[in-house]
Design a protein around this motif. Structure first.
Motif, PDB file in Angstrom:
ATOM      1  N   ARG A 141       0.829  -1.196   0.000  1.00 35.90           N
ATOM      2  CA  ARG A 141       0.000   0.000   0.000  1.00 35.90           C
ATOM      3  C   ARG A 141       0.869   1.255   0.000  1.00 35.90           C
ATOM      4  O   ARG A 141       0.653   2.179  -0.778  1.00 35.90           O
ATOM      5  CB  ARG A 141      -0.917  -0.017   1.233  1.00 35.90           C
ATOM      6  N   ASN A 142       1.891   1.230   0.844  1.00 33.78           N
ATOM      7  CA  ASN A 142       2.766   2.404   0.903  1.00 33.78           C
ATOM      8  C   ASN A 142       3.559   2.597  -0.386  1.00 33.78           C
ATOM      9  O   ASN A 142       3.817   3.727  -0.796  1.00 33.78           O
ATOM     10  CB  ASN A 142       3.716   2.291   2.098  1.00 33.78           C
ATOM     11  N   MET A 143       3.947   1.481  -1.019  1.00 36.99           N
ATOM     12  CA  MET A 143       4.676   1.601  -2.278  1.00 36.99           C
ATOM     13  C   MET A 143       3.789   2.262  -3.333  1.00 36.99           C
ATOM     14  O   MET A 143       4.239   3.097  -4.106  1.00 36.99           O
ATOM     15  CB  MET A 143       5.156   0.232  -2.753  1.00 36.99           C
ATOM     16  N   LEU A 144       2.509   1.866  -3.348  1.00 38.17           N
ATOM     17  CA  LEU A 144       1.600   2.444  -4.338  1.00 38.17           C
ATOM     18  C   LEU A 144       1.331   3.918  -4.052  1.00 38.17           C
ATOM     19  O   LEU A 144       1.261   4.733  -4.968  1.00 38.17           O
ATOM     20  CB  LEU A 144       0.301   1.642  -4.388  1.00 38.17           C
ATOM     21  N   LEU A 145       1.210   4.258  -2.764  1.00 38.58           N
ATOM     22  CA  LEU A 145       1.033   5.672  -2.421  1.00 38.58           C
ATOM     23  C   LEU A 145       2.256   6.459  -2.891  1.00 38.58           C
ATOM     24  O   LEU A 145       2.142   7.563  -3.422  1.00 38.58           O
ATOM     25  CB  LEU A 145       0.848   5.844  -0.905  1.00 38.58           C
ATOM     26  N   HIS A 146       3.433   5.853  -2.717  1.00 34.20           N
ATOM     27  CA  HIS A 146       4.662   6.511  -3.147  1.00 34.20           C
ATOM     28  C   HIS A 146       4.650   6.715  -4.673  1.00 34.20           C
ATOM     29  O   HIS A 146       5.009   7.782  -5.176  1.00 34.20           O
ATOM     30  CB  HIS A 146       5.872   5.678  -2.720  1.00 34.20           C
ATOM     31  N   LEU A 147       4.211   5.703  -5.415  1.00 34.80           N
ATOM     32  CA  LEU A 147       4.139   5.830  -6.877  1.00 34.80           C
ATOM     33  C   LEU A 147       3.216   6.980  -7.276  1.00 34.80           C
ATOM     34  O   LEU A 147       3.489   7.723  -8.213  1.00 34.80           O
ATOM     35  CB  LEU A 147       3.600   4.538  -7.504  1.00 34.80           C
ATOM     36  N   HIS A 148       2.107   7.106  -6.529  1.00 31.45           N
ATOM     37  CA  HIS A 148       1.133   8.141  -6.857  1.00 31.45           C
ATOM     38  C   HIS A 148       1.655   9.542  -6.567  1.00 31.45           C
ATOM     39  O   HIS A 148       1.101  10.523  -7.046  1.00 31.45           O
ATOM     40  CB  HIS A 148      -0.166   7.913  -6.078  1.00 31.45           C
ATOM     41  N   SER A 149       2.688   9.623  -5.743  1.00 34.89           N
ATOM     42  CA  SER A 149       3.191  10.949  -5.376  1.00 34.89           C
ATOM     43  C   SER A 149       4.022  11.565  -6.504  1.00 34.89           C
ATOM     44  O   SER A 149       4.324  12.744  -6.472  1.00 34.89           O
ATOM     45  CB  SER A 149       4.019  10.861  -4.095  1.00 34.89           C
ATOM     46  N   SER A 150       4.377  10.773  -7.511  1.00 42.59           N
ATOM     47  CA  SER A 150       5.158  11.311  -8.631  1.00 42.59           C
ATOM     48  C   SER A 150       4.525  10.902  -9.960  1.00 42.59           C
ATOM     49  O   SER A 150       4.442   9.709 -10.260  1.00 42.59           O
ATOM     50  CB  SER A 150       6.591  10.777  -8.554  1.00 42.59           C
ATOM     51  N   PRO A 151       4.077  11.876 -10.760  1.00 43.32           N
ATOM     52  CA  PRO A 151       3.438  11.529 -12.038  1.00 43.32           C
ATOM     53  C   PRO A 151       4.352  10.699 -12.951  1.00 43.32           C
ATOM     54  O   PRO A 151       3.880   9.787 -13.620  1.00 43.32           O
ATOM     55  CB  PRO A 151       3.151  12.898 -12.670  1.00 43.32           C
ATOM     56  N   GLU A 152       5.649  10.980 -12.945  1.00 39.51           N
ATOM     57  CA  GLU A 152       6.578  10.245 -13.808  1.00 39.51           C
ATOM     58  C   GLU A 152       6.646   8.774 -13.373  1.00 39.51           C
ATOM     59  O   GLU A 152       6.603   7.861 -14.186  1.00 39.51           O
ATOM     60  CB  GLU A 152       7.996  10.832 -13.750  1.00 39.51           C
ATOM     61  N   LEU A 153       6.768   8.591 -12.069  1.00 36.63           N
ATOM     62  CA  LEU A 153       6.878   7.243 -11.522  1.00 36.63           C
ATOM     63  C   LEU A 153       5.585   6.474 -11.782  1.00 36.63           C
ATOM     64  O   LEU A 153       5.606   5.306 -12.164  1.00 36.63           O
ATOM     65  CB  LEU A 153       7.151   7.363 -10.018  1.00 36.63           C
ATOM     66  N   TRP A 154       4.447   7.156 -11.591  1.00 38.80           N
ATOM     67  CA  TRP A 154       3.173   6.494 -11.824  1.00 38.80           C
ATOM     68  C   TRP A 154       3.057   6.081 -13.285  1.00 38.80           C
ATOM     69  O   TRP A 154       2.598   4.983 -13.605  1.00 38.80           O
ATOM     70  CB  TRP A 154       1.992   7.390 -11.435  1.00 38.80           C
ATOM     71  N   GLN A 155       3.467   6.962 -14.186  1.00 33.20           N
ATOM     72  CA  GLN A 155       3.422   6.671 -15.612  1.00 33.20           C
ATOM     73  C   GLN A 155       4.196   5.382 -15.919  1.00 33.20           C
ATOM     74  O   GLN A 155       3.739   4.527 -16.679  1.00 33.20           O
ATOM     75  CB  GLN A 155       4.018   7.854 -16.390  1.00 33.20           C
ATOM     76  N   ARG A 156       5.349   5.223 -15.302  1.00 31.12           N
ATOM     77  CA  ARG A 156       6.151   4.022 -15.552  1.00 31.12           C
ATOM     78  C   ARG A 156       5.496   2.784 -14.958  1.00 31.12           C
ATOM     79  O   ARG A 156       5.513   1.711 -15.556  1.00 31.12           O
ATOM     80  CB  ARG A 156       7.571   4.228 -15.021  1.00 31.12           C
TER      81      ARG A 156
END
Lengths: 213, 213
Positions: free
Chosen positions: B112-127
């Protein structure tokens, strides 16, 4: 439980309580905008920066999280009442409002970070859900119940309103989560509602009136 | 772009590269489980704790975020191919898989925390979207396209597959976001798919075969 600080403060005979509330909330917004993290935000610092006593802040909010919930409530627009033109139009307006709120959250890093913070704690999220989401869900539920009562929607929809609401509100929020770029589409709400209605209307050969064409 | 480290490393003739990858990924998982924050996680520390050289880690992953994406990929199950029994059953299996992944994420604070972290950066989420979500979306899109080709779904669905996917996958993920407690419902996938199909089947009087009853 979230405290609704205004009335309580007023009852205790403190004048200017609305102004104090506003000063505190504005201070939190300013500090967060300036880059203070949620972890670094303290009731003490907020009180000092807002120019009010620490005890005053604590009398209104039991802690940082309760304060944050009120800050979010102050930033978010209250839910609008449906115009009542037709079920289809009211549903479209309701989904369009969700789309606009979601776009606002994407464009506003502060709002986005506050919501991420809420999601990091189940208790905090539960309180946000009750204070901010439930009133909106209730409006949507009433809309669907009226549709069933007037024969425009299948009766089974009233038996599981939670699912019906997820079916119509889910696509926008899902898209916002996984493909935010696809949210900039002015026809989205209309297309979702028309699709939803196609599966939600009575299937007994009854055709909807012309205003739902 | 995410690096797929295994094959590249193998091509360069380094043996045990899969073991090294695994050791690094396991180390990241261990550190995060032990409470190291994403901010405190460093390539240097991961290399030291995994017992490999810093250069070895950097040859495989350009940075912490690329490494995190591979850690998530290692934790998440790959998408299953549809069994091909019937459109309805394949759709239910697909939505049921989303529900199970979502429940797993709720129960696993690390995920859950990893996904929240991904959501905090548009670039990271895109990847993450490209490496983890696109393959699943593609499976769902193929399912819907086949349904259209075989006349089980309205032709317009093929014209906006993105919306069709959001309509059927959205409710589960929406519910996971706002009412996680309502996700523990074994009949949810079936009810969503049946509702979806009610609006998605051809409306020209053609009735679906008995296996879609």
């Amino acid at each position: 439980m979230t405290q609704t600080p205004g009335p309580t403060a007023a009852r205790r005979g403190r004048p200017r309580s609305a102004a104090v509330d506003r000063a505190v909330i504005d201070t939190v917004l300013r500090l967060l905008t300036e880059g203070t993290s949620f972890a670094d935000l303290s009731m003490e610092n907020v009180a000092r920066q807002a120019g009010v006593g620490k005890a005053t802040v604590y009398r209104r909010w039991p802690g940082k999280d309760a304060l944050l919930l009120d800050v979010l409530a102050a930033v978010e627009a209250p839910p609008a009442e449906p115009a009542g033109h037709s079920l289809r139009e009211d549903l479209i307006a309701s989904i369009e409002a969700i789309r606009h709120r979601t776009l606002a959250k994407q464009e506003n890093a502060l709002l986005r970070n506050m919501l991420l913070h809420l999601h990091s704690s189940p208790e905090l999220w539960q309180r946000y859900y009750e204070t901010a989401i439930v009133p909106r869900r209730r409006t949507l539920a009433r809309l669907l119940e009226r549709g069933v009562a007037e024969g425009e929607l299948r009766p089974e929809i009233a038996e599981d309103l939670e699912l019906a609401m997820d079916m119509v509100a889910g696509p926008v929020l899902y898209r916002a989560t996984i493909r935010p770029d696809l949210l900039q589409d002015d026809t989205l709400a209309e297309r979702i509602v028309d699709w939803f209605l196609q599966g939600a209307r009575p299937q007994d050969g009854k055709t909807p009136g012309p205003r739902y064409a």
